[in-house]
Design a protein around this motif. Sequence first.
Motif, PDB file in Angstrom:
ATOM      1  N   PRO A 222     -10.038  -9.570   0.451  1.00  0.00           N
ATOM      2  CA  PRO A 222     -10.394  -8.163   0.225  1.00  0.00           C
ATOM      3  C   PRO A 222     -11.236  -8.001  -1.041  1.00  0.00           C
ATOM      4  O   PRO A 222     -11.445  -8.967  -1.788  1.00  0.00           O
ATOM      5  CB  PRO A 222      -9.021  -7.477   0.069  1.00  0.00           C
ATOM      6  CG  PRO A 222      -8.086  -8.537  -0.371  1.00  0.00           C
ATOM      7  CD  PRO A 222      -8.669  -9.874   0.027  1.00  0.00           C
ATOM      8  N   SER A 223     -11.663  -6.775  -1.283  1.00  0.00           N
ATOM      9  CA  SER A 223     -12.523  -6.539  -2.448  1.00  0.00           C
ATOM     10  C   SER A 223     -11.733  -6.101  -3.673  1.00  0.00           C
ATOM     11  O   SER A 223     -12.317  -5.893  -4.735  1.00  0.00           O
ATOM     12  CB  SER A 223     -13.573  -5.490  -2.101  1.00  0.00           C
ATOM     13  OG  SER A 223     -12.927  -4.324  -1.647  1.00  0.00           O
ATOM     14  N   HIS A 224     -10.430  -5.887  -3.521  1.00  0.00           N
ATOM     15  CA  HIS A 224      -9.566  -5.608  -4.679  1.00  0.00           C
ATOM     16  C   HIS A 224      -8.313  -6.469  -4.576  1.00  0.00           C
ATOM     17  O   HIS A 224      -7.729  -6.600  -3.494  1.00  0.00           O
ATOM     18  CB  HIS A 224      -9.098  -4.148  -4.694  1.00  0.00           C
ATOM     19  CG  HIS A 224     -10.191  -3.143  -4.825  1.00  0.00           C
ATOM     20  ND1 HIS A 224     -10.926  -2.981  -5.976  1.00  0.00           N
ATOM     21  CD2 HIS A 224     -10.673  -2.230  -3.941  1.00  0.00           C
ATOM     22  CE1 HIS A 224     -11.805  -2.008  -5.795  1.00  0.00           C
ATOM     23  NE2 HIS A 224     -11.682  -1.549  -4.562  1.00  0.00           N
ATOM     24  N   GLY A 225      -7.913  -7.010  -5.733  1.00  0.00           N
ATOM     25  CA  GLY A 225      -6.618  -7.676  -5.794  1.00  0.00           C
ATOM     26  C   GLY A 225      -6.644  -9.095  -5.280  1.00  0.00           C
ATOM     27  O   GLY A 225      -7.677  -9.773  -5.322  1.00  0.00           O
ATOM     28  N   ILE A 226      -5.514  -9.517  -4.775  1.00  0.00           N
ATOM     29  CA  ILE A 226      -5.361 -10.936  -4.447  1.00  0.00           C
ATOM     30  C   ILE A 226      -5.853 -11.253  -3.023  1.00  0.00           C
ATOM     31  O   ILE A 226      -6.023 -10.367  -2.196  1.00  0.00           O
ATOM     32  CB  ILE A 226      -3.896 -11.412  -4.627  1.00  0.00           C
ATOM     33  CG1 ILE A 226      -2.976 -10.699  -3.649  1.00  0.00           C
ATOM     34  CG2 ILE A 226      -3.412 -11.202  -6.047  1.00  0.00           C
ATOM     35  CD1 ILE A 226      -2.852 -11.372  -2.367  1.00  0.00           C
ATOM     36  N   ILE A 227      -6.076 -12.536  -2.810  1.00  0.00           N
ATOM     37  CA  ILE A 227      -6.561 -13.051  -1.528  1.00  0.00           C
ATOM     38  C   ILE A 227      -5.349 -13.470  -0.688  1.00  0.00           C
ATOM     39  O   ILE A 227      -4.417 -14.100  -1.196  1.00  0.00           O
ATOM     40  CB  ILE A 227      -7.478 -14.268  -1.790  1.00  0.00           C
ATOM     41  CG1 ILE A 227      -8.767 -13.798  -2.495  1.00  0.00           C
ATOM     42  CG2 ILE A 227      -7.778 -15.042  -0.511  1.00  0.00           C
ATOM     43  CD1 ILE A 227      -9.583 -14.917  -3.114  1.00  0.00           C
ATOM     44  N   TRP A 228      -5.379 -13.092   0.613  1.00  0.00           N
ATOM     45  CA  TRP A 228      -4.289 -13.449   1.527  1.00  0.00           C
ATOM     46  C   TRP A 228      -4.590 -14.823   2.112  1.00  0.00           C
ATOM     47  O   TRP A 228      -5.432 -14.952   2.992  1.00  0.00           O
ATOM     48  CB  TRP A 228      -4.141 -12.402   2.615  1.00  0.00           C
ATOM     49  CG  TRP A 228      -3.867 -11.021   2.077  1.00  0.00           C
ATOM     50  CD1 TRP A 228      -4.791 -10.069   1.747  1.00  0.00           C
ATOM     51  CD2 TRP A 228      -2.589 -10.455   1.760  1.00  0.00           C
ATOM     52  NE1 TRP A 228      -4.160  -8.936   1.253  1.00  0.00           N
ATOM     53  CE2 TRP A 228      -2.818  -9.141   1.253  1.00  0.00           C
ATOM     54  CE3 TRP A 228      -1.261 -10.905   1.865  1.00  0.00           C
ATOM     55  CZ2 TRP A 228      -1.776  -8.302   0.854  1.00  0.00           C
ATOM     56  CZ3 TRP A 228      -0.240 -10.068   1.465  1.00  0.00           C
ATOM     57  CH2 TRP A 228      -0.489  -8.791   0.972  1.00  0.00           C
ATOM     58  N   ARG A 229      -3.904 -15.835   1.613  1.00  0.00           N
ATOM     59  CA  ARG A 229      -4.151 -17.222   2.027  1.00  0.00           C
ATOM     60  C   ARG A 229      -2.972 -17.765   2.849  1.00  0.00           C
ATOM     61  O   ARG A 229      -3.169 -18.418   3.856  1.00  0.00           O
ATOM     62  CB  ARG A 229      -4.356 -18.067   0.769  1.00  0.00           C
ATOM     63  CG  ARG A 229      -4.509 -19.550   0.998  1.00  0.00           C
ATOM     64  CD  ARG A 229      -4.870 -20.265  -0.287  1.00  0.00           C
ATOM     65  NE  ARG A 229      -3.767 -20.324  -1.241  1.00  0.00           N
ATOM     66  CZ  ARG A 229      -3.819 -20.967  -2.419  1.00  0.00           C
ATOM     67  NH1 ARG A 229      -4.921 -21.587  -2.797  1.00  0.00           N
ATOM     68  NH2 ARG A 229      -2.770 -20.988  -3.232  1.00  0.00           N
ATOM     69  N   GLU A 230      -1.752 -17.476   2.392  1.00  0.00           N
ATOM     70  CA  GLU A 230      -0.576 -17.945   3.130  1.00  0.00           C
ATOM     71  C   GLU A 230      -0.218 -16.886   4.170  1.00  0.00           C
ATOM     72  O   GLU A 230       0.013 -15.728   3.821  1.00  0.00           O
ATOM     73  CB  GLU A 230       0.597 -18.136   2.154  1.00  0.00           C
ATOM     74  CG  GLU A 230       1.834 -18.711   2.802  1.00  0.00           C
ATOM     75  CD  GLU A 230       2.979 -18.777   1.807  1.00  0.00           C
ATOM     76  OE1 GLU A 230       3.150 -19.832   1.177  1.00  0.00           O
ATOM     77  OE2 GLU A 230       3.683 -17.764   1.640  1.00  0.00           O
ATOM     78  N   ASP A 231      -0.170 -17.279   5.431  1.00  0.00           N
ATOM     79  CA  ASP A 231       0.120 -16.348   6.520  1.00  0.00           C
ATOM     80  C   ASP A 231      -0.686 -15.055   6.365  1.00  0.00           C
ATOM     81  O   ASP A 231      -0.124 -13.963   6.210  1.00  0.00           O
ATOM     82  CB  ASP A 231       1.641 -16.047   6.547  1.00  0.00           C
ATOM     83  CG  ASP A 231       2.015 -15.121   7.696  1.00  0.00           C
ATOM     84  OD1 ASP A 231       1.203 -14.992   8.640  1.00  0.00           O
ATOM     85  OD2 ASP A 231       3.099 -14.515   7.637  1.00  0.00           O
ATOM     86  N   PRO A 232      -2.022 -15.156   6.394  1.00  0.00           N
ATOM     87  CA  PRO A 232      -2.847 -13.975   6.084  1.00  0.00           C
ATOM     88  C   PRO A 232      -2.616 -12.798   7.026  1.00  0.00           C
ATOM     89  O   PRO A 232      -2.821 -11.654   6.638  1.00  0.00           O
ATOM     90  CB  PRO A 232      -4.283 -14.498   6.206  1.00  0.00           C
ATOM     91  CG  PRO A 232      -4.196 -15.729   7.030  1.00  0.00           C
ATOM     92  CD  PRO A 232      -2.847 -16.323   6.762  1.00  0.00           C
ATOM     93  N   LEU A 233      -2.151 -13.087   8.250  1.00  0.00           N
ATOM     94  CA  LEU A 233      -1.988 -11.987   9.202  1.00  0.00           C
ATOM     95  C   LEU A 233      -0.785 -11.103   8.870  1.00  0.00           C
ATOM     96  O   LEU A 233      -0.599 -10.048   9.473  1.00  0.00           O
ATOM     97  CB  LEU A 233      -1.904 -12.518  10.635  1.00  0.00           C
ATOM     98  CG  LEU A 233      -3.212 -13.128  11.146  1.00  0.00           C
ATOM     99  CD1 LEU A 233      -3.071 -13.569  12.591  1.00  0.00           C
ATOM    100  CD2 LEU A 233      -4.387 -12.153  11.012  1.00  0.00           C
ATOM    101  N   GLN A 234       0.030 -11.524   7.905  1.00  0.00           N
ATOM    102  CA  GLN A 234       1.185 -10.699   7.546  1.00  0.00           C
ATOM    103  C   GLN A 234       0.733  -9.306   7.084  1.00  0.00           C
ATOM    104  O   GLN A 234       1.382  -8.307   7.395  1.00  0.00           O
ATOM    105  CB  GLN A 234       2.025 -11.360   6.451  1.00  0.00           C
ATOM    106  CG  GLN A 234       1.323 -11.502   5.124  1.00  0.00           C
ATOM    107  CD  GLN A 234       2.212 -12.138   4.061  1.00  0.00           C
ATOM    108  OE1 GLN A 234       3.051 -11.484   3.488  1.00  0.00           O
ATOM    109  NE2 GLN A 234       2.016 -13.432   3.826  1.00  0.00           N
ATOM    110  N   ILE A 235      -0.385  -9.237   6.377  1.00  0.00           N
ATOM    111  CA  ILE A 235      -0.826  -7.921   5.889  1.00  0.00           C
ATOM    112  C   ILE A 235      -1.430  -7.100   7.043  1.00  0.00           C
ATOM    113  O   ILE A 235      -1.333  -5.866   7.059  1.00  0.00           O
ATOM    114  CB  ILE A 235      -1.810  -8.045   4.691  1.00  0.00           C
ATOM    115  CG1 ILE A 235      -2.108  -6.675   4.064  1.00  0.00           C
ATOM    116  CG2 ILE A 235      -3.107  -8.751   5.067  1.00  0.00           C
ATOM    117  CD1 ILE A 235      -0.924  -5.954   3.488  1.00  0.00           C
ATOM    118  N   VAL A 236      -1.989  -7.780   8.035  1.00  0.00           N
ATOM    119  CA  VAL A 236      -2.509  -7.071   9.213  1.00  0.00           C
ATOM    120  C   VAL A 236      -1.332  -6.452   9.979  1.00  0.00           C
ATOM    121  O   VAL A 236      -1.352  -5.279  10.357  1.00  0.00           O
ATOM    122  CB  VAL A 236      -3.304  -8.037  10.116  1.00  0.00           C
ATOM    123  CG1 VAL A 236      -3.826  -7.322  11.351  1.00  0.00           C
ATOM    124  CG2 VAL A 236      -4.459  -8.663   9.324  1.00  0.00           C
TER     125      VAL A 236
END
Length: 391
Positions: A222-236
């Motif tokens: 994303p353009s703010h904050g941290i990068i979703w690398r571990e299990d990225p689909l969790q935020i989806v």
Amino acid sequence: MFKISDTVTWVGKIDWELNRFHGDEYSTHKGSSYNSYLIRDEKTVLIDTVWQPFSKEFVENLKKVIDLKEIDYIVINHSEIDHSGALTDLMEEIPDTPIYCTKNGAKIIKGHHHKDWNFVEVKTGDTLHIGKNKLIFVEARMLHWPDSMMTYMSGENILFSNDAFGQHYASELMYNDKVDREELYNEALKYYANILTPFSKFVIGKIEEVVALNIPIEMICPSHGIIWREDPLQIVNQYMEWANSYQENQITIVYDTMWNGTRRIAEAIAEGIKSKDKDVDIKLFNCAKRDKNDIITEIFKSKMVLVGSSTINNGILTAVAGILEMMKGLKFTNKKAAAFGSYGWSGEAVKIITQQLKDAKFDVVNEGIRELWNPDEEALERCREYGRSLV
Ligand code: FEO
């Protein structure tokens, strides 16, 4: 600056000092970051820039990594100046470099920067071959501006999602598997509640559209904050849950008070609720003393909201008026509500709040409760009973 994959380097800015965003509209207790990404494949691509005050610093730092003339394409996923802010300084150095963005993006960038650069307008499905990898553009209208889009890089399977899935959260650790999970969850939730709630139906539609494409996603940047690398689909998946009229077993009571009468009513209602339902989480906030965005996040989590104000000058207290304005704009769904307050003579506050809650599409359960002057024991018992009746 740090490498996040074979070809991608993070070249953004972590803003530890930021404590207000969007003017004074969003409190950022944990700072933020403006994430910009440099892709070095056979072609070199810069994705987004940083907020305007860091523009010169950004360009200088970028020069330490690359000769700016080597940048073949710039992609601006979203024109708001926390992402397009460095374009004026950058384009002075490389004025002919094509800028890939949506049609609305080009219009808005011109509106902010007043320059007619070499815009290449893209739509969903348009692709840009850059070597081993390919960029695929996905428009994301109203997530959260009319120009918003995401860029997917096939090959390394990275989704540059811009504001979506972001958080105002400064951390040098930069990855979801490294930071404090609770802090990350809370900041992602606050971001959704305060920025994306009105666009929830677009969130659901866009996620369903992207899921249907069945593309592998190994990282969400994303353009703010941290990068979703571990299990990225969790935020989806989490966004899908939040977008579907999210609620927890919580009742939030928001009020302001002049001589503590309305506060005592709030507490008596809370006592009444608690005496009948031990499990529901009841939270009370004086909105003149507590952070408005934190209160909105609690309202987002609630199944019911009670709003109280003393009557003043035939109206309501200004802090309550401010929160009600936010509640209307955020277009919450599936939440019950009611009003309360103390009064001395004219006593319009409860009626005004009730009407505003209806206008904001809350499911108003009754006409509320009001008590004269500072409530005595008899009045407080009526308020406890009112609380029990809500359960
Ligand atoms: Fe982070 Fe909509 O700008």
